[in-house]
Write an enzyme that holds these catalytic residues in place. Structure first.
Site, PDB file in Angstrom:
ATOM      1  N   LYS A 166      -7.568   1.456  -2.553  1.00 32.22           N
ATOM      2  CA  LYS A 166      -7.146   1.010  -1.217  1.00 32.22           C
ATOM      3  C   LYS A 166      -7.276   2.143  -0.203  1.00 32.22           C
ATOM      4  CE  LYS A 166      -5.400  -1.422   2.135  1.00 32.22           C
ATOM      5  NZ  LYS A 166      -4.123  -2.140   2.095  1.00 32.22           N
TER       6      LYS A 166
ATOM      7  N   SER B 216       0.855  -1.187   0.000  1.00 29.72           N
ATOM      8  CA  SER B 216       0.000   0.000   0.000  1.00 29.72           C
ATOM      9  C   SER B 216       0.890   1.235   0.000  1.00 29.72           C
ATOM     10  CB  SER B 216      -0.905   0.008   1.236  1.00 29.72           C
ATOM     11  OG  SER B 216      -1.822  -1.056   1.204  1.00 29.72           O
TER      12      SER B 216
END
Length: 302
Positions: free
Chosen positions: A183, A107
């Site tokens: 995300k 991420s």
């Protein structure tokens, strides 16, 4: 869909996995269990040995891994770690990359994903898919992860059979960077949910009811959710090992949300508050503590 047989006569591509942490190790185990050839690399050797015993092949360097793989999966802590794995000494960029793909489960900032993809393509011709994951260690172990992806449609389909050995859902959200942006939306919801569920759980405890029964009592109502069912028992019972995710990871993602929100003139008051609560949790519990230890911030002093 790309013709996998061009890379491997049996029609199944050689896979690699870099970063054998909380997520990478169980995800790699699922690939091995599915019968795929997987070469692994990790900065610390101790995490490689158990997977080698399970049938994985060892790579000495990231360059070695990509040289011996057609698709390289990666899950590391942050953009700096991704940068090091790709462009550091003996990194992925030093290996021949034409016709190969790097799938990044980390991420990171959407801008970083776009920059890294462009630079890697220029360096060795490898393609890039940003594919951050949601579902925590439990999802990684059970193969129930939700993975959101950015990249070229044909490359997404090329990796889909392998990703679906690790995930329940694999959604193409758009061009490079779109997976990372999705995300961030996920982390707005999850980060705020952790903070709100910690608040509701503490209210139950302080008011003298059995907080362990909240998931049962609220099941099927508007308050029901996977986070409610999973997080509340762990908070009440103090189950933090293995962690579902580290405080530092959640804080990093919420800080990225704030940055992208500023760049896009998007108000994010709830995510901003959650970010500050996780900053307090980091100071109180430590960066590597389970994110659900945010619940302990409201504990009465004894």
């Amino acid at each position: 869909m790309a013709d996998a047989s061009k890379a491997n006569p049996q029609g199944v591509e050689r896979l690699g996995y870099l970063g054998l942490g909380l997520m990478g190790t169980p995800m790699t185990r699922r690939l091995l269990k599915a019968g795929y050839q997987v070469t692994v690399w990790n900065r610390s050797e101790g995490k490689v040995a158990p997977l080698a015993e399970a049938g994985a092949r060892r790579a000495v360097t990231p360059r070695d891994l990509l040289t011996n793989s057609d698709i390289a999966f990666m899950c590391v802590t942050d953009a700096a770690a991704v940068e090091e794995v790709i462009f550091g000494p003996e990194g992925l960029a030093a290996a021949p990359g034409a016709g190969k793909l790097v799938v990044d489960f980390s991420s990171i900032h959407p801008d970083a994903a776009r920059d890294l993809a462009k630079r890697l393509k220029a360096a060795n011709g490898a393609g890039w898919i940003d594919a951050p994951v949601s579902g925590g260690t439990k999802g990684a172990e059970e193969g129930t992860l939700a993975i959101m992806a950015g990249g070229e449609a044909d490359e997404i389909e090329r990796v889909r059979p392998y990703v679906q050995a690790m995930a329940r859902r694999f959604t193409h959200m758009g061009p490079t960077g779109a997976g990372q942006t999705t995300k961030l939306c996920n982390q707005v919801i999850v980060g705020c949910a952790m903070a709100v569920l910690a608040e509701a759980t503490r209210l139950a405890v302080n008011a003298g009811i059995d907080a362990n029964r909240l998931p049962e009592a609220l099941a099927g109502g508007f308050a029901d959710s996977i986070p409610l069912q999973l997080f509340v028992p762990r908070m009440v019972q103090g189950i933090h090992s293995p962690p579902l995710g580290h405080i530092a990871t959640m804080l990093k993602d919420l800080d990225t949300v704030a940055d992208v929100a500023q760049a896009t003139s998007t108000p994010v008051p709830m995510a901003s508050l959650a970010g500050q609560l996780f900053r307090l949790a980091k100071a109180a519990r430590g960066a590597e503590a389970d994110a659900l230890e945010i619940y302990k911030l409201s504990a009465a002093e004894r």
